[in-house]
Design a protein around this motif. Sequence first.
Motif, mmCIF file in Angstrom:
data_model
loop_
_atom_site.group_PDB
_atom_site.id
_atom_site.type_symbol
_atom_site.label_atom_id
_atom_site.label_comp_id
_atom_site.label_asym_id
_atom_site.label_seq_id
_atom_site.Cartn_x
_atom_site.Cartn_y
_atom_site.Cartn_z
ATOM 1 N N UNK A 1 10.806 5.498 -13.611
ATOM 2 C CA UNK A 1 12.588 5.238 -13.402
ATOM 3 C C UNK A 1 13.111 5.274 -12.441
ATOM 4 N N UNK A 2 12.912 4.491 -12.520
ATOM 5 C CA UNK A 2 13.817 3.908 -10.693
ATOM 6 C C UNK A 2 13.525 4.749 -9.474
ATOM 7 N N UNK A 3 12.499 5.127 -9.655
ATOM 8 C CA UNK A 3 12.311 5.940 -8.170
ATOM 9 C C UNK A 3 11.887 5.232 -6.960
ATOM 10 N N UNK A 4 12.694 5.658 -5.423
ATOM 11 C CA UNK A 4 11.858 4.714 -4.750
ATOM 12 C C UNK A 4 10.164 5.472 -3.617
ATOM 13 N N UNK A 5 9.047 4.240 -4.521
ATOM 14 C CA UNK A 5 7.994 5.031 -3.975
ATOM 15 C C UNK A 5 8.500 4.641 -2.551
ATOM 16 N N UNK A 6 8.505 4.956 -1.472
ATOM 17 C CA UNK A 6 8.429 5.393 0.045
ATOM 18 C C UNK A 6 7.143 4.262 0.162
ATOM 19 N N UNK A 7 6.120 4.237 0.404
ATOM 20 C CA UNK A 7 5.484 3.881 1.101
ATOM 21 C C UNK A 7 5.684 1.941 0.466
ATOM 22 N N UNK A 8 5.888 1.963 -0.722
ATOM 23 C CA UNK A 8 5.538 0.919 -1.155
ATOM 24 C C UNK A 8 7.100 0.262 -0.410
ATOM 25 N N UNK A 9 7.832 0.971 -0.611
ATOM 26 C CA UNK A 9 9.176 0.277 -0.143
ATOM 27 C C UNK A 9 9.139 -0.417 1.917
ATOM 28 N N UNK A 10 7.865 0.270 2.461
ATOM 29 C CA UNK A 10 7.779 0.066 3.345
ATOM 30 C C UNK A 10 7.072 -0.803 3.779
ATOM 31 N N UNK A 11 6.097 -1.064 2.867
ATOM 32 C CA UNK A 11 4.830 -2.873 2.704
ATOM 33 C C UNK A 11 6.517 -3.223 1.934
ATOM 34 N N UNK A 12 6.955 -3.414 1.380
ATOM 35 C CA UNK A 12 7.798 -4.427 1.406
ATOM 36 C C UNK A 12 8.580 -5.473 2.200
ATOM 37 N N UNK A 13 9.034 -4.550 2.992
ATOM 38 C CA UNK A 13 10.160 -5.168 3.728
ATOM 39 C C UNK A 13 9.184 -5.331 5.663
ATOM 40 N N UNK A 14 10.054 -6.296 5.771
ATOM 41 C CA UNK A 14 9.566 -6.845 7.065
ATOM 42 C C UNK A 14 9.625 -5.438 8.246
ATOM 43 N N UNK B 1 0.149 -3.900 8.764
ATOM 44 C CA UNK B 1 -0.115 -3.398 9.964
ATOM 45 C C UNK B 1 0.028 -2.355 10.527
ATOM 46 N N UNK B 2 -0.834 -1.107 9.741
ATOM 47 C CA UNK B 2 -0.720 -0.396 9.751
ATOM 48 C C UNK B 2 -2.077 -0.081 12.049
ATOM 49 N N UNK B 3 -2.877 -0.276 11.130
ATOM 50 C CA UNK B 3 -4.246 -0.522 12.281
ATOM 51 C C UNK B 3 -3.724 -0.586 13.216
ATOM 52 N N UNK B 4 -2.666 -2.204 13.738
ATOM 53 C CA UNK B 4 -2.843 -3.068 14.907
ATOM 54 C C UNK B 4 -1.665 -1.935 15.477
ATOM 55 N N UNK B 5 -0.025 -1.534 15.087
ATOM 56 C CA UNK B 5 0.517 -0.407 14.931
ATOM 57 C C UNK B 5 0.333 0.643 15.729
#
Length: 460
Positions: A7-20, A148-152
């Motif tokens: 219902x158009x709520x923002x999934x936080x991890x998916x949001x972070x994954x989609x951004x540079x 990029x989680x492991x590298x960061x």
Amino acid sequence: MSSTDNNNSVDVQDFIDRQPVAPFQWLILLLCFLVTALDGLDTAAVGFIAPALREEWGLSPAQLNPVLGAALLGLMLGAFAAGPLADRLGRKTVLLWSVLFFGGWSVAAAFAGNLETLTVLRFLTGLGLGGAMPNAITLTSEYCPQRRRSLMVTSMFCGFTLGSALGGVVAAHLVPLHGWRSVLLLGGGLPLLLVPVLIWWLPESVRFLVLRKAQQRERVSTILRRIGPLPEGWNGRFDLGDAGVAGAKPVSPVRLILRGHLSRGTLLLWSAFFMSLLIIYMMTNWLPLLIKDTGLSLSQAALISAMFQIGGTLGAVSLGASMDRLDPWRVLTLAYLCGAGFLWAIGQYYQSFYPLVLCVAGMGFCISGTQVGANALASGFYPTASRATGVAWAHGVGRIGSITGTLGGGVMLSLGLGFNDIFSLLMAPALIAAGAMFLMGRRYRAAPAAPALVEAPAQP
């Protein structure tokens, strides 16, 4: 999964994954890097000032043992306490108190008038150090895109190694001029100066805010807008794919990591942390002495020992990048196996300087580097509701391994074991750690609910 499902709520991890990766996320990594660097400097400080302590107070090596081990005991207990607190109160909150705690007690230790007082103050310093490291890892990981989680995370953790090395350089310059107390003053003063910077610039974990403080919608949206624009059609709600409904009734994070789907992975992670930190601390504390006893010069022993740290730093970054591209369990399993091979080779070629340099560097690359990679693996394995506890308790068990390695080295030397015998025995913990990573991969790689193996539901 879209960042605006449900219902158009923002999934936080998916949001972070989609951004540079935004400058805001690099700032978080930098601040946590500084925390780990100061953690490393303070953790190593007593080892660097031990000769000056022995000379000023007329101490024997046996009398120095309590003050050298006090911080390690504090680190272990601090890690066990800080994880559940961070899952209840917030990563930033516990991280700030940990930095303030180890900075303040380190300053106090600089004014210790006798060995007993210094030992107690180093134990209290260790409590803060034990809480800072796992929360820096957790907070960094929760702002990283999965790709990029492991590298960061491994890059951030390199601050610990560099801080430890910096401690040696600082001690070499300060002790002759101002005495051993100046090193503790610096090791405590810098964290205290960092605390206001962390208060002002470091955010709380946005995932924690959604999980525990869903009513702070404006605060969450302000943080996420520093990473990227919120999607059109957003209904003002945030979601966590790994944690059920935000604001749900809290469940003990300790129960979450020790029951059900996560329990076997927790025990396997603990095995790997224990074994690798046993090897690392035995090498850190006893390798220079072992090498010097082979007949090499003190300068050669120091160079070879430094190669262990250099190899570990290179290994952390290289293995972190590999874990993001390849199967992380296979990467860590192979690295531990190669580390066992290098340990065997050290026992065979210890009388030849250049082969020994290469073997020690390779062992550091594989064993120390893989331990840093295991931090990244742990931070991705646990769900938000128990991530800080999972990472911190793995560190706590690892600290038991570090104490075992520190004491075990002395026991093996007292038994008269030779160079080859010691390094042959050290192959066993490396092989056990490799087996733990292999079994963990078999258990969780092919799990039917693939997302749940990393982000397991936090259900009571």
